[in-house]
Design a protein around this motif. Structure first.
Motif, short mmCIF file in Angstrom:
data_model
loop_
_atom_site.label_atom_id
_atom_site.label_comp_id
_atom_site.label_asym_id
_atom_site.label_seq_id
_atom_site.Cartn_x
_atom_site.Cartn_y
_atom_site.Cartn_z
N PHE A 57 0.61 -1.04 0.34
CA PHE A 57 -0.16 0.00 -0.27
C PHE A 57 1.13 1.12 0.13
O PHE A 57 1.77 2.12 0.92
CB PHE A 57 -0.81 0.03 1.49
N TRP A 59 1.10 5.08 -0.79
CA TRP A 59 0.19 6.54 -1.73
C TRP A 59 0.55 6.98 -2.62
O TRP A 59 -0.22 7.26 -2.99
CB TRP A 59 0.04 7.12 -0.52
N GLU A 66 1.12 2.95 3.95
CA GLU A 66 0.02 3.28 4.87
C GLU A 66 0.69 2.13 5.86
O GLU A 66 -0.01 2.66 6.88
CB GLU A 66 -0.77 2.16 4.19
N GLU A 85 -11.92 0.38 -1.97
CA GLU A 85 -10.57 0.62 -2.38
C GLU A 85 -11.04 1.66 -4.02
O GLU A 85 -11.61 0.78 -4.88
CB GLU A 85 -9.43 -0.14 -3.21
N CYS A 93 -2.73 -2.32 -3.16
CA CYS A 93 -3.48 -1.89 -1.94
C CYS A 93 -4.13 -2.67 -1.57
O CYS A 93 -4.35 -2.96 -0.18
CB CYS A 93 -4.10 -0.30 -2.23
#
Length: 282
Positions: A57, A59, A66, A85, A93
């Motif tokens: 994950f 960003w 994350e 998501e 993610c």
């Protein structure tokens, strides 16, 4: 996440013949996004798959994870949560969230991207449900999810981001958190160039006319929509969401990756990403 590189083989596939600046409605914008990402999915993941990972994950190109940032809440609290998501792409993610014990659903407008998501699900043995739909019309009942997230997915490419905010508010349960990352609005004034040319202002921050690439008939083949920082905040507030934080990741020490317009040269001078941390009151 996505970044607009200077040239993609997808431009040939969708028939890009030039660029334009004009208003674009939701239907044309969504159709262009679907065609673009269907055509670009293979090349995009061949180039950036190692950056986003198969089950990580990440960003943003500043490499904020994350696992460390915990923008969705403490990592230990994710277990058992239903998570949407939005603009999931190949869904790394969502697979990371599944590994934390969450129950994610990965939504994307592009069948090409979801084809890769399905392949990676099979290869990694992760059963993340995949849904093809646009972010302005989420095909879920009210109050379905505990959390929602988007790492550069959907929001910069839709004509009506305010509707996306309202839709996410609708499908969240009271108290649910919605975190989304987009190009930092101030990047709009600069060319998409990671070098020296990308440090010179070329257009007004307040010009919200979309950037388009078009085919020979003038039909959009790629669209990005600009909103100022104030616009983004107003969209969040008007949807009934509460803005808890606005994260502008700094360029990390030792990070040398050039990703489209992102580079150390630019990243050390001004932000490239804005991450909005919001929640539905409750």
């Amino acid at each position: 996440m996505s970044s607009r590189d200077e040239f993609h083989s997808a431009e040939i596939a969708v028939g890009t013949a030039g660029v334009a600046r004009r208003p674009v409605g939701p239907a044309e914008s969504e159709a262009a996004g679907r065609r673009w990402w269907d055509a670009d999915a293979d090349a995009y993941l061949a180039e950036h798959g190692a950056d986003i990972g198969d089950a990580e994950f990440v960003w943003c190109p500043e490499n904020l994870h994350e696992a460390e940032a915990e923008l969705l809440g403490p990592r230990a609290s994710l277990a058992g949560k239903r998570v949407l998501e939005v603009g999931a792409g190949s869904a790394p993610c969502s697979r990371w969230l599944a590994a934390q014990g969450a129950h994610p659903v990965a939504l994307d407008v592009s069948a090409g991207m979801l084809r890769h998501a399905a392949r990676l699900n099979r290869e990694l043995g992760v059963d993340v449900p995949l849904v093809q739909a646009g972010a302005e019309h989420l095909p879920f009942a009210d109050g379905t999810f505990d959390l929602a997230c988007s790492a550069f997915g959907a929001v910069p490419f839709v004509a009506d981001p305010g509707r996306v905010m309202r839709e996410v508010h609708r499908v969240l349960r009271p108290g649910g958190r919605w975190v989304f990352a987009v190009n930092h609005p101030m990047r709009w004034v600069f060319p998409d160039d990671p070098g020296e040319r990308g440090l010179t202002v070329v257009q007004s921050y307040f010009d919200r006319t979309p950037y388009l690439e078009v085919d020979g008939a003038g039909r959009a083949t790629y669209v990005e929509h600009h909103r100022t920082l104030g616009d983004r905040v107003r969209d969040v507030v008007a949807a009934g969401l509460v803005l808890e934080d606005l994260v502008e990741p700094e360029w990390p020490e030792g990070h040398e990756r050039v990703w489209g317009q992102w580079s150390r040269l630019r990243g050390e001078l001004f932000p490239g990403t804005a991450i909005f941390v919001t929640r539905r009151p409750g």
